[in-house]
Design a protein around this motif. Structure first.
Motif, PDB file in Angstrom:
ATOM      1  N   ALA A  97       2.136  15.967  47.778  1.00  0.00           N
ATOM      2  CA  ALA A  97       3.148  16.888  47.277  1.00  0.00           C
ATOM      3  C   ALA A  97       4.560  16.323  47.359  1.00  0.00           C
ATOM      4  O   ALA A  97       5.509  16.942  46.879  1.00  0.00           O
ATOM      5  CB  ALA A  97       3.088  18.207  48.061  1.00  0.00           C
ATOM      6  N   LEU A  98       4.731  15.147  47.974  1.00  0.00           N
ATOM      7  CA  LEU A  98       6.066  14.567  48.104  1.00  0.00           C
ATOM      8  C   LEU A  98       6.665  14.261  46.737  1.00  0.00           C
ATOM      9  O   LEU A  98       6.032  13.642  45.882  1.00  0.00           O
ATOM     10  CB  LEU A  98       5.999  13.273  48.921  1.00  0.00           C
ATOM     11  N   THR A  99       7.907  14.701  46.553  1.00  0.00           N
ATOM     12  CA  THR A  99       8.659  14.387  45.341  1.00  0.00           C
ATOM     13  C   THR A  99      10.084  14.032  45.760  1.00  0.00           C
ATOM     14  O   THR A  99      10.417  14.069  46.945  1.00  0.00           O
ATOM     15  CB  THR A  99       8.700  15.586  44.373  1.00  0.00           C
ATOM     16  N   GLY A 100      10.928  13.699  44.791  1.00  0.00           N
ATOM     17  CA  GLY A 100      12.334  13.479  45.087  1.00  0.00           C
ATOM     18  C   GLY A 100      12.710  12.019  45.249  1.00  0.00           C
ATOM     19  O   GLY A 100      11.860  11.121  45.198  1.00  0.00           O
ATOM     20  N   PRO A 101      13.982  11.761  45.472  1.00  0.00           N
ATOM     21  CA  PRO A 101      14.491  10.381  45.472  1.00  0.00           C
ATOM     22  C   PRO A 101      13.917   9.502  46.573  1.00  0.00           C
ATOM     23  O   PRO A 101      13.720   8.300  46.347  1.00  0.00           O
ATOM     24  CB  PRO A 101      16.008  10.561  45.633  1.00  0.00           C
ATOM     25  N   VAL A 102      13.663  10.052  47.756  1.00  0.00           N
ATOM     26  CA  VAL A 102      13.122   9.214  48.827  1.00  0.00           C
ATOM     27  C   VAL A 102      11.722   8.745  48.472  1.00  0.00           C
ATOM     28  O   VAL A 102      11.381   7.558  48.635  1.00  0.00           O
ATOM     29  CB  VAL A 102      13.121   9.977  50.173  1.00  0.00           C
ATOM     30  N   SER A 103      10.881   9.652  47.980  1.00  0.00           N
ATOM     31  CA  SER A 103       9.498   9.271  47.646  1.00  0.00           C
ATOM     32  C   SER A 103       9.441   8.309  46.468  1.00  0.00           C
ATOM     33  O   SER A 103       8.442   7.617  46.279  1.00  0.00           O
ATOM     34  CB  SER A 103       8.661  10.521  47.342  1.00  0.00           C
ATOM     35  N   ARG A 104      10.528   8.253  45.675  1.00  0.00           N
ATOM     36  CA  ARG A 104      10.582   7.307  44.547  1.00  0.00           C
ATOM     37  C   ARG A 104      11.291   6.007  44.910  1.00  0.00           C
ATOM     38  O   ARG A 104      11.321   5.077  44.112  1.00  0.00           O
ATOM     39  CB  ARG A 104      11.306   7.957  43.360  1.00  0.00           C
ATOM     40  N   GLY A 105      11.925   5.987  46.077  1.00  0.00           N
ATOM     41  CA  GLY A 105      12.673   4.800  46.467  1.00  0.00           C
ATOM     42  C   GLY A 105      14.014   4.683  45.779  1.00  0.00           C
ATOM     43  O   GLY A 105      14.551   3.569  45.635  1.00  0.00           O
ATOM     44  N   ASP A 106      14.600   5.808  45.358  1.00  0.00           N
ATOM     45  CA  ASP A 106      15.885   5.793  44.652  1.00  0.00           C
ATOM     46  C   ASP A 106      17.033   5.622  45.658  1.00  0.00           C
ATOM     47  O   ASP A 106      17.686   6.592  46.072  1.00  0.00           O
ATOM     48  CB  ASP A 106      16.072   7.084  43.854  1.00  0.00           C
ATOM     49  N   ALA A 107      17.293   4.386  46.035  1.00  0.00           N
ATOM     50  CA  ALA A 107      18.282   4.095  47.066  1.00  0.00           C
ATOM     51  C   ALA A 107      19.687   4.530  46.660  1.00  0.00           C
ATOM     52  O   ALA A 107      20.460   5.038  47.481  1.00  0.00           O
ATOM     53  CB  ALA A 107      18.267   2.605  47.388  1.00  0.00           C
ATOM     54  N   GLY A 108      20.039   4.345  45.386  1.00  0.00           N
ATOM     55  CA  GLY A 108      21.378   4.688  44.942  1.00  0.00           C
ATOM     56  C   GLY A 108      21.643   6.186  45.052  1.00  0.00           C
ATOM     57  O   GLY A 108      22.741   6.604  45.454  1.00  0.00           O
ATOM     58  N   THR A 109      20.660   7.000  44.721  1.00  0.00           N
ATOM     59  CA  THR A 109      20.824   8.451  44.816  1.00  0.00           C
ATOM     60  C   THR A 109      20.993   8.883  46.261  1.00  0.00           C
ATOM     61  O   THR A 109      21.863   9.704  46.588  1.00  0.00           O
ATOM     62  CB  THR A 109      19.612   9.165  44.187  1.00  0.00           C
ATOM     63  N   VAL A 110      20.171   8.327  47.137  1.00  0.00           N
ATOM     64  CA  VAL A 110      20.257   8.670  48.552  1.00  0.00           C
ATOM     65  C   VAL A 110      21.607   8.235  49.121  1.00  0.00           C
ATOM     66  O   VAL A 110      22.224   8.953  49.924  1.00  0.00           O
ATOM     67  CB  VAL A 110      19.092   8.036  49.338  1.00  0.00           C
ATOM     68  N   ALA A 111      22.108   7.087  48.699  1.00  0.00           N
ATOM     69  CA  ALA A 111      23.419   6.619  49.163  1.00  0.00           C
ATOM     70  C   ALA A 111      24.519   7.591  48.744  1.00  0.00           C
ATOM     71  O   ALA A 111      25.453   7.859  49.509  1.00  0.00           O
ATOM     72  CB  ALA A 111      23.697   5.222  48.615  1.00  0.00           C
ATOM     73  N   LYS A 112      24.424   8.129  47.526  1.00  0.00           N
ATOM     74  CA  LYS A 112      25.405   9.110  47.070  1.00  0.00           C
ATOM     75  C   LYS A 112      25.331  10.387  47.919  1.00  0.00           C
ATOM     76  O   LYS A 112      26.350  10.993  48.231  1.00  0.00           O
ATOM     77  CB  LYS A 112      25.179   9.440  45.603  1.00  0.00           C
ATOM     78  N   HIS A 113      24.096  10.819  48.238  1.00  0.00           N
ATOM     79  CA  HIS A 113      23.938  11.987  49.109  1.00  0.00           C
ATOM     80  C   HIS A 113      24.702  11.781  50.412  1.00  0.00           C
ATOM     81  O   HIS A 113      25.484  12.634  50.846  1.00  0.00           O
ATOM     82  CB  HIS A 113      22.461  12.215  49.430  1.00  0.00           C
ATOM     83  N   LEU A 114      24.449  10.650  51.028  1.00  0.00           N
ATOM     84  CA  LEU A 114      25.036  10.368  52.338  1.00  0.00           C
ATOM     85  C   LEU A 114      26.554  10.223  52.264  1.00  0.00           C
ATOM     86  O   LEU A 114      27.270  10.571  53.214  1.00  0.00           O
ATOM     87  CB  LEU A 114      24.413   9.104  52.922  1.00  0.00           C
ATOM     88  N   ASP A 115      27.041   9.725  51.132  1.00  0.00           N
ATOM     89  CA  ASP A 115      28.485   9.526  50.977  1.00  0.00           C
ATOM     90  C   ASP A 115      29.232  10.849  50.870  1.00  0.00           C
ATOM     91  O   ASP A 115      30.368  10.967  51.344  1.00  0.00           O
ATOM     92  CB  ASP A 115      28.752   8.671  49.736  1.00  0.00           C
ATOM     93  N   ARG A 116      28.595  11.858  50.280  1.00  0.00           N
ATOM     94  CA  ARG A 116      29.270  13.134  50.032  1.00  0.00           C
ATOM     95  C   ARG A 116      28.905  14.223  51.038  1.00  0.00           C
ATOM     96  O   ARG A 116      29.533  15.277  51.071  1.00  0.00           O
ATOM     97  CB  ARG A 116      28.919  13.626  48.616  1.00  0.00           C
ATOM     98  N   MET A 117      27.919  13.976  51.860  1.00  0.00           N
ATOM     99  CA  MET A 117      27.422  15.004  52.764  1.00  0.00           C
ATOM    100  C   MET A 117      28.359  15.181  53.959  1.00  0.00           C
ATOM    101  O   MET A 117      28.892  14.205  54.491  1.00  0.00           O
ATOM    102  CB  MET A 117      26.023  14.584  53.254  1.00  0.00           C
ATOM    103  N   PRO A 118      28.574  16.430  54.432  1.00  0.00           N
ATOM    104  CA  PRO A 118      29.357  16.644  55.650  1.00  0.00           C
ATOM    105  C   PRO A 118      28.757  15.852  56.808  1.00  0.00           C
ATOM    106  O   PRO A 118      27.525  15.752  56.937  1.00  0.00           O
ATOM    107  CB  PRO A 118      29.240  18.150  55.886  1.00  0.00           C
ATOM    108  N   VAL A 119      29.596  15.307  57.661  1.00  0.00           N
ATOM    109  CA  VAL A 119      29.112  14.400  58.699  1.00  0.00           C
ATOM    110  C   VAL A 119      28.115  15.076  59.649  1.00  0.00           C
ATOM    111  O   VAL A 119      27.205  14.414  60.161  1.00  0.00           O
ATOM    112  CB  VAL A 119      30.286  13.812  59.513  1.00  0.00           C
ATOM    113  N   ASP A 120      28.271  16.374  59.885  1.00  0.00           N
ATOM    114  CA  ASP A 120      27.360  17.023  60.827  1.00  0.00           C
ATOM    115  C   ASP A 120      25.970  17.223  60.243  1.00  0.00           C
ATOM    116  O   ASP A 120      25.009  17.503  60.970  1.00  0.00           O
ATOM    117  CB  ASP A 120      27.930  18.357  61.329  1.00  0.00           C
TER     118      ASP A 120
END
Length: 293
Positions: A219-242
């Motif tokens: 059932a896994l879907t989404g950028p991590v299960s696809r290996g989309d490193a660029g998308t995950v990097a954008k998540h981390l760049d914009r996410m609140p630090v906490d």
């Protein structure tokens, strides 16, 4: 099962609801211990025929079954105190609702671990959730436990004594952390300008939970299960630090499971794992330097 005379120690979210369920099944809940004002209000609403008494008097009144619904860490001293003062009697069954404890906490006291695999709010609607649920049971008397669980509308799941902590960890990890995860996602949506996060999340999370229970890691879907490193990097760049530590932990574990299940090839995961490692290293460095609370 013949009607039992029952006492309930701990009229919290769990104890009061289970006492009400026992009453609905035809048993007599004659006494309950309720200390806080919230517990007293809950007992008055859900256990109107029960006398509110100190714990030792409740134990004496519940001549057939004593239900202990107290916090895990308070349970050993509660049982020891009741036993030491002579409040427990031969033939009485003492059932505690702790998921983590088994029979050892009872010592020589006759009883069982009787844990409902359900979350409770202490509201009347909790009663509607009991039919069909599993109960994690550790006992020497499976026949009695089976009848008692059946009266509560449930199904016993026999848990070995030494497996109780792992059993409880599984439920806490799944249910308690799910609440945290949903609220984290809701906070991020609010930060993104979504006024009603629940409307966005409910159909998505309902489908994801149904798929996970039926299909497992498939059932896994989404950028991590696809290996989309660029998308995950954008998540981390914009996410609140906490919010970053929890995201990193779950993303790494999701990647591990996706790789192990064959949904993500190790070669395709390399860039993603590098993003996660660098983000975690930067987080640790910031914590050590004092720039992150």
């Amino acid at each position: 099962m013949n009607a039992l005379t029952v006492g309930v120690v701990g009229a919290g979210r769990v104890g009061a609801v289970l006492g009400a369920a026992l009453t609905a099944a035809g048993h007599r809940v004659v006494a309950a211990a309720a200390v806080s004002s919230a517990s007293r209000e809950r007992a008055a609403r859900l256990l109107p025929d029960a006398a509110i008494l100190p714990a030792d008097e409740v134990a004496r009144a519940g001549s057939d079954l004593l239900l202990l619904a107290v916090p895990d860490d308070a349970l050993p001293e509660m049982i020891a105190g009741l036993d030491r003062t002579g409040a427990l009697r031969p033939g009485q069954v003492v059932a505690h609702t702790s998921g983590a404890h088994g029979l050892a906490v009872l010592g020589d006291v006759n009883g069982m671990a009787l844990h409902p695999a359900m979350t409770f709010t202490g509201a009347d609607t909790d009663l509607d959730r009991l039919p069909g649920i599993a109960w994690g049971v550790t006992t020497r008397d499976r026949a009695f436990a089976t009848r008692l669980v059946a009266d509560l509308g449930g199904v016993p799941e026999w848990v070995a004594e030494d497996a109780r902590p792992l059993y409880h960890a599984a439920l806490a990890h799944g249910a308690n952390h799910l609440v945290t995860l949903v609220n984290e996602a809701s906070d991020l949506l609010r930060a993104a300008g979504v006024g009603r996060p629940g409307r966005v999340l409910e159909p998505l999370l309902t489908a994801a939970l149904d798929n996970a229970l039926r299909m497992g890691d498939a059932a896994l879907t989404g950028p991590v299960s696809r290996g989309d490193a660029g998308t995950v990097a954008k998540h981390l760049d914009r996410m609140p630090v906490d919010a970053v530590p929890a995201y990193l932990a779950m993303a790494r574990r999701t990647a591990d499971r996706a790789i192990a299940s064959g949904r993500l090839r190790p070669h395709d995961a390399a860039a993603l794992l590098d993003v996660l490692s660098r983000a975690d290293a930067a987080r640790v460095k910031n914590v050590k330097s004092g720039s992150v609370a």
